[in-house]
Design a protein around this motif. Structure first.
Motif, PDB file in Angstrom:
ATOM      1  N   ARG A 116       1.352 -10.600   5.342  1.00  0.00           N
ATOM      2  CA  ARG A 116       1.906  -9.274   4.624  1.00  0.00           C
ATOM      3  C   ARG A 116       2.597  -9.521   3.195  1.00  0.00           C
ATOM      4  O   ARG A 116       3.314 -10.675   2.992  1.00  0.00           O
ATOM      5  N   GLU A 173      -1.279  -1.832   4.963  1.00  0.00           N
ATOM      6  CA  GLU A 173      -0.317  -2.352   5.905  1.00  0.00           C
ATOM      7  C   GLU A 173       0.408  -1.172   6.521  1.00  0.00           C
ATOM      8  O   GLU A 173       0.410  -1.318   7.857  1.00  0.00           O
ATOM      9  N   ASP A 216       0.027  -0.083  10.617  1.00  0.00           N
ATOM     10  CA  ASP A 216       1.197  -0.220  11.338  1.00  0.00           C
ATOM     11  C   ASP A 216       1.344   1.166  12.133  1.00  0.00           C
ATOM     12  O   ASP A 216       2.027   1.255  13.068  1.00  0.00           O
TER      13      ASP A 216
END
Ligand code: RIB
Ligand code: CA
Length: 336
Positions: A224, A247, A251
């Motif tokens: 990340r 990301e 998520d």
């Protein structure tokens, strides 16, 4: 362009800078993804990155019309630019309030200007209060916002821009009720903007179109927050923004993708996107607590009220990304 620059607003702004046929009259800043000052700083920095320090940036409202401001650092990053760290701009915002700048520009050039709003509608509502003739003075209006018979992205039924300031959205649609169809706002809402789903291969294609010396790999298995090493400043910043956005979507179980809503709205405003639209009467819920910001479209005249919107009903994602990659790739080459 009025925006709450965030990542997809940034993509939209950079895209407009890549379009020679687009005269970018002003970029006005509305609080939403991040607060108004941060939005304005992002706009100034992005315009500098694109060599467009000639374009004025202004701030208007610093909070929604009636309810407290809610921002979303988890979606766009603490400064709204994902992992990108743009150099601070060498100039400041205009001292003029964005709403005044907007109204003066429309009065000075009646029938010429398109208003693109990729943010909550706070500034647009205030501009309409200041100049009720705005629907006649503007050539056209393109709005990113709402979700029609489609799941919301902020509450089960509400999209972010309409949820941040439902009262402003209600005022905007009320102001356009009964206008001739060709003057009704073109609304890019979630059911079609979520089809504009950016993926890592689009970032790789952008780097290639920009002539970068190495492949630009933004991959789910990478750590990340890994930073781009692209040898094009524009590609590097866009890549760092989009990694954060990929990301975020992962998520929230949407996959390693990024819905670039505002880019699609900008391409509609620039006249480079194919789309279909349906005329409707839009209601924005601004009272029921559980339904704040929920947008409903009457396509059949069941309410017996005049239409106030043209809602996009179809678009072409593959063409949209081919256009984005070639336009930004060419801009990157011009800048390097
Ligand atoms: O719901 C998507 C919209 O909300 C986009 O404009 C995004 O930038 C956020 O403002
Ligand atoms: Ca936005």
């Amino acid at each position: 362009m009025d925006c709450d620059t965030g990542i997809d607003d940034a993509l939209a702004l950079v895209y407009l800078c890549s379009q020679p046929q687009v005269e970018l009259v002003a970029v006005t800043s509305t609080p939403g993804n991040v607060d108004a000052d941060q939005v304005a700083q992002n706009n100034l920095a992005l315009l500098e990155l694109c060599g467009r320090t000639d374009v004025p940036v202004a701030i208007g409202a610093r909070k929604p019309l009636q309810i407290p401001l809610v921002t979303t650092p988890e979606t766009h990053g603490p400064q709204g630019m994902g992992y990108a760290e743009l150099p601070k701009a060498g100039r400041e915002c205009e001292p003029t309030d964005a709403v005044e700048l907007w109204v003066e520009a429309a009065r000075a050039r009646p029938g010429e200007l398109t208003a693109l709003v990729t943010a909550p509608l706070t500034n647009f509502a205030l501009a309409l209060r200041a100049e009720p003739r705005l629907p006649q003075l503007l050539k056209s209006v393109v709005i990113m916002g709402g979700a029609y018979y489609y799941q919301g992205n902020t509450t089960p039924t509400a999209e972010w821009n309409s949820h941040v300031d439902p009262h402003a959205a209600a005022e905007v649609f009320a102001a356009f009720a009964g206008q001739p169809e060709e003057r009704l706002p073109i609304v890019c809402s979630l059911e079609t903007t979520e089809r504009i789903e950016m993926r890592p291969e689009h970032v790789a294609a952008l780097a290639e179109a920009a002539g970068c010396s190495a492949p630009e790999l933004v991959l789910p298995e990478q750590p990340r927050g890994q930073r781009s090493a692209a040898n094009s400043a524009l590609v590097r910043q866009v890549s760092d923004m989009l990694r954060f956005y990929f990301e975020f979507h992962r998520d929230y179980d949407q996959g390693y993708v990024a819905h670039v809503h505002d880019y699609f709205a900008a391409s509609v405003a620039a006249g480079t996107a194919w789309y279909a639209a349906r005329t409707a009467t839009v209601h924005v819920e601004a009272e029921a607590p559980r339904l704040l910001g929920t947008t409903v479209a009457d396509y059949r005249g069941l309410w017996g009220e005049p239409p106030n919107a043209r809602i996009v009903s179809d678009n072409r994602p593959a063409e949209a990304f081919a256009e984005l990659v070639s336009a930004l790739g060419a801009l990157a080459r011009r800048l390097d």
